[in-house]
Design a protein around this motif. Structure first.
Motif, short mmCIF file in Angstrom:
data_model
loop_
_atom_site.label_atom_id
_atom_site.label_comp_id
_atom_site.label_asym_id
_atom_site.label_seq_id
_atom_site.Cartn_x
_atom_site.Cartn_y
_atom_site.Cartn_z
N THR A 9 0.85 -1.18 0.00
CA THR A 9 0.00 0.00 0.00
C THR A 9 0.89 1.24 0.00
N VAL B 194 -12.96 7.04 3.60
CA VAL B 194 -12.39 8.04 2.67
C VAL B 194 -12.79 9.47 3.03
N LEU C 155 -7.14 11.29 4.03
CA LEU C 155 -7.38 10.63 2.75
C LEU C 155 -8.03 11.59 1.75
N ALA D 227 -8.96 10.97 -1.94
CA ALA D 227 -9.06 9.54 -2.23
C ALA D 227 -10.49 9.20 -2.60
N ARG D 228 -10.61 8.34 -3.57
CA ARG D 228 -11.95 7.92 -3.99
C ARG D 228 -12.24 6.52 -3.44
N ASP E 227 -11.12 3.62 -5.38
CA ASP E 227 -9.69 3.34 -5.36
C ASP E 227 -9.26 2.69 -4.04
N MET E 228 -9.93 3.06 -2.96
CA MET E 228 -9.55 2.55 -1.64
C MET E 228 -10.22 1.22 -1.29
#
Length: 164
Positions: free
Chosen positions: A41, A124, A129, A132-133, A136-137
């Motif tokens: 990650t 998110v 974050l 961050a979408r 994606d996470m």
């Protein structure tokens, strides 16, 4: 500059240290034949970002003690009150490896597959974050959950290798 964080499972800290010695501190997930089963990650440090995932799972507010960890690497003594030594001091340069508490492992392992999307949607929203979408996470969260399940089933612990 961001942190690289690899999460992996192992029987104990001694086996982790042996692998790290052979790899000169490099990630145990690097190379064609990783030393351990794990997840690569970025920017998912245990104290803040992983702890925010744990908070979302438990439906509690984030706290610094949600993911307890014990440092297993570097193995040199912790710097004294005057701070770290030279620039080549491993406490300054890393990498660092910590063993995560069984409670963190078990919290992740207990997540049911159908809950992941809801948990990630909350995760998110954390300031750390930002941008961050969820789409994606979600794979990251799914991989961490599956890794935790495998660790729990095998009676192993979770570890985090981190470097800047």
């Amino acid at each position: 500059m961001g942190a690289l964080t690899d999460y992996f499972r192992a029987v104990d800290a001694a086996s982790v240290v042996e692998v790290l010695k052979r790899a000169d501190g490099g990630s145990p997930l690097a190379g064609a034949l990783p030393a351990f089963d794990g997840v690569e990650t970025k920017h998912v440090d245990p104290t803040v970002v992983l702890a925010m995932l744990i908070a979302a799972i438990r439906q509690v507010e984030w706290r610094t003690d949600l993911v307890e960890e014990v440092t297993v690497w570097p193995t040199s003594p912790v710097p004294g009150p005057d701070g770290p030594g030279a620039e080549d001091d491993p406490w300054v340069t890393g990498p660092w490896v910590s063993e995560l508490s069984p409670l963190a492992r078990d919290t992740l392992a207990a997540v049911r597959d159908f809950e992941v999307a809801t948990i990630v949607a909350k995760w998110v929203q954390a300031e750390e974050l930002h941008g961050a979408r969820a789409e994606d996470m979600q794979p990251v969260a799914e991989e961490l959950v599956l890794l935790a399940r495998r660790a729990r089933e095998a009676g192993e612990q979770l570890y985090c290798w981190m470097c800047l």
